[in-house]
Design a protein around this motif. Structure first.
Motif, PDB file in Angstrom:
ATOM      1  N   VAL A 198     -54.232  17.884-123.828  1.00  0.00           N
ATOM      2  CA  VAL A 198     -53.380  18.135-124.989  1.00  0.00           C
ATOM      3  C   VAL A 198     -52.097  17.332-124.785  1.00  0.00           C
ATOM      4  O   VAL A 198     -51.691  17.086-123.644  1.00  0.00           O
ATOM      5  N   SER A 199     -51.485  16.899-125.863  1.00  0.00           N
ATOM      6  CA  SER A 199     -50.276  16.091-125.730  1.00  0.00           C
ATOM      7  C   SER A 199     -49.118  16.965-125.243  1.00  0.00           C
ATOM      8  O   SER A 199     -49.056  18.162-125.547  1.00  0.00           O
ATOM      9  N   PRO A 200     -48.200  16.392-124.492  1.00  0.00           N
ATOM     10  CA  PRO A 200     -47.067  17.171-123.974  1.00  0.00           C
ATOM     11  C   PRO A 200     -46.213  17.772-125.088  1.00  0.00           C
ATOM     12  O   PRO A 200     -45.677  18.868-124.944  1.00  0.00           O
ATOM     13  N   PHE A 224     -52.656  13.261-122.295  1.00  0.00           N
ATOM     14  CA  PHE A 224     -52.889  14.366-121.383  1.00  0.00           C
ATOM     15  C   PHE A 224     -51.534  14.812-120.842  1.00  0.00           C
ATOM     16  O   PHE A 224     -50.557  14.065-120.895  1.00  0.00           O
ATOM     17  N   SER A 225     -51.469  16.033-120.318  1.00  0.00           N
ATOM     18  CA  SER A 225     -50.192  16.524-119.821  1.00  0.00           C
ATOM     19  C   SER A 225     -50.387  17.347-118.559  1.00  0.00           C
ATOM     20  O   SER A 225     -51.482  17.822-118.267  1.00  0.00           O
ATOM     21  N   ALA A 248     -43.374  31.636-106.628  1.00  0.00           N
ATOM     22  CA  ALA A 248     -44.772  31.225-106.567  1.00  0.00           C
ATOM     23  C   ALA A 248     -45.001  30.240-107.700  1.00  0.00           C
ATOM     24  O   ALA A 248     -44.426  30.368-108.775  1.00  0.00           O
ATOM     25  N   GLN A 249     -45.827  29.247-107.432  1.00  0.00           N
ATOM     26  CA  GLN A 249     -46.048  28.187-108.406  1.00  0.00           C
ATOM     27  C   GLN A 249     -47.523  28.023-108.700  1.00  0.00           C
ATOM     28  O   GLN A 249     -48.376  28.389-107.900  1.00  0.00           O
ATOM     29  N   ALA A 250     -47.782  27.449-109.857  1.00  0.00           N
ATOM     30  CA  ALA A 250     -49.142  27.037-110.217  1.00  0.00           C
ATOM     31  C   ALA A 250     -49.027  25.700-110.934  1.00  0.00           C
ATOM     32  O   ALA A 250     -48.150  25.513-111.778  1.00  0.00           O
ATOM     33  N   PHE A 251     -49.876  24.767-110.562  1.00  0.00           N
ATOM     34  CA  PHE A 251     -49.897  23.442-111.171  1.00  0.00           C
ATOM     35  C   PHE A 251     -51.214  23.258-111.905  1.00  0.00           C
ATOM     36  O   PHE A 251     -52.281  23.502-111.334  1.00  0.00           O
ATOM     37  N   TYR A 252     -51.133  22.860-113.147  1.00  0.00           N
ATOM     38  CA  TYR A 252     -52.322  22.472-113.902  1.00  0.00           C
ATOM     39  C   TYR A 252     -52.105  21.029-114.328  1.00  0.00           C
ATOM     40  O   TYR A 252     -51.132  20.721-114.991  1.00  0.00           O
ATOM     41  N   ARG A 253     -53.033  20.178-113.939  1.00  0.00           N
ATOM     42  CA  ARG A 253     -52.868  18.752-114.201  1.00  0.00           C
ATOM     43  C   ARG A 253     -53.953  18.260-115.149  1.00  0.00           C
ATOM     44  O   ARG A 253     -55.053  18.795-115.197  1.00  0.00           O
ATOM     45  N   ASN A 254     -53.588  17.225-115.901  1.00  0.00           N
ATOM     46  CA  ASN A 254     -54.491  16.544-116.834  1.00  0.00           C
ATOM     47  C   ASN A 254     -55.096  17.492-117.869  1.00  0.00           C
ATOM     48  O   ASN A 254     -56.304  17.496-118.109  1.00  0.00           O
ATOM     49  N   ASN A 313     -44.981  17.946-118.307  1.00  0.00           N
ATOM     50  CA  ASN A 313     -44.753  16.519-118.102  1.00  0.00           C
ATOM     51  C   ASN A 313     -45.895  15.708-118.686  1.00  0.00           C
ATOM     52  O   ASN A 313     -46.987  16.226-118.899  1.00  0.00           O
ATOM     53  N   LYS A 314     -45.606  14.434-118.880  1.00  0.00           N
ATOM     54  CA  LYS A 314     -46.632  13.526-119.390  1.00  0.00           C
ATOM     55  C   LYS A 314     -47.672  13.257-118.324  1.00  0.00           C
ATOM     56  O   LYS A 314     -47.340  13.088-117.156  1.00  0.00           O
ATOM     57  N   GLY A 315     -48.908  13.185-118.735  1.00  0.00           N
ATOM     58  CA  GLY A 315     -49.986  12.783-117.850  1.00  0.00           C
ATOM     59  C   GLY A 315     -50.453  11.396-118.246  1.00  0.00           C
ATOM     60  O   GLY A 315     -49.720  10.612-118.847  1.00  0.00           O
ATOM     61  N   LYS A 316     -51.698  11.115-117.955  1.00  0.00           N
ATOM     62  CA  LYS A 316     -52.249   9.815-118.315  1.00  0.00           C
ATOM     63  C   LYS A 316     -52.569   9.800-119.809  1.00  0.00           C
ATOM     64  O   LYS A 316     -52.492  10.827-120.491  1.00  0.00           O
ATOM     65  N   HIS A 317     -52.919   8.644-120.320  1.00  0.00           N
ATOM     66  CA  HIS A 317     -53.408   8.557-121.688  1.00  0.00           C
ATOM     67  C   HIS A 317     -54.522   7.517-121.757  1.00  0.00           C
ATOM     68  O   HIS A 317     -54.535   6.547-121.013  1.00  0.00           O
ATOM     69  N   PHE A 318     -55.465   7.786-122.637  1.00  0.00           N
ATOM     70  CA  PHE A 318     -56.570   6.862-122.863  1.00  0.00           C
ATOM     71  C   PHE A 318     -56.256   6.038-124.103  1.00  0.00           C
ATOM     72  O   PHE A 318     -55.682   6.538-125.056  1.00  0.00           O
TER      73      PHE A 318
END
Length: 144
Positions: free
Chosen positions: A48-50, A135-136, A39-45, A112-117
């Motif tokens: 906090v830095s990776p 973001f991560s 079973a998986q769970a994804f949390y995006r953005n 993993n790395k997300g976007k960055h401002f």
């Protein structure tokens, strides 16, 4: 790809080598992959830095999910709450799939790395720089 498979340049090289030597080479049996009950769970953005999130996320793999929750409960970092929520969500997903909650183990936690401002950073003497806000993404996999 295994050496004994019938296609590919590596398989042709093994066949030609075995025929040249006149001796059959041993071939590894095909790996049996059991269908994983995960079973998986994804949390995006997550804001906090990776790099910071990985420190907390690496505390939990190979623990039973209840032990991982206790480990994160007493972790003093704020990111522990995010990882704890992700593990709890994955446990809920596992229960919805019909898996037994008592036997769930945290198989992997991937950050993993997300976007960055990019923001303007005002400095002395009228100069400016660029400040990045990272973001991560977090993925938690529980296995029965």
């Amino acid at each position: 790809r295994l050496a004994g498979s019938s296609r590919g340049p590596a398989a042709r090289a093994v066949r030609s080598l075995s025929s040249a030597l006149g001796v059959p080479l041993p071939v590894a049996p095909a790996a049996e992959v059991k269908p994983g009950r995960t079973a998986q769970a994804f949390y995006r953005n997550l804001p906090v830095s990776p790099k910071k999130l990985r420190v907390v996320a690496n505390l939990t793999p190979k623990l039973y999910w209840r032990e991982a929750m206790m480990q994160l409960e007493f972790c003093r970092k704020q990111m522990a709450v995010m990882v704890k929520n992700a593990i709890e969500s994955a446990a809920g997903n596992a229960e919805a799939q019909g898996l037994s909650k008592e036997r769930l183990v945290v198989d992997e936690v991937v950050v993993n790395k997300g976007k960055h401002f990019k923001k303007m950073d005002i400095k002395a003497r009228g100069k400016t720089g660029i400040r990045k806000t990272y973001f991560s993404h977090l993925r938690v996999v529980l296995r029965e």
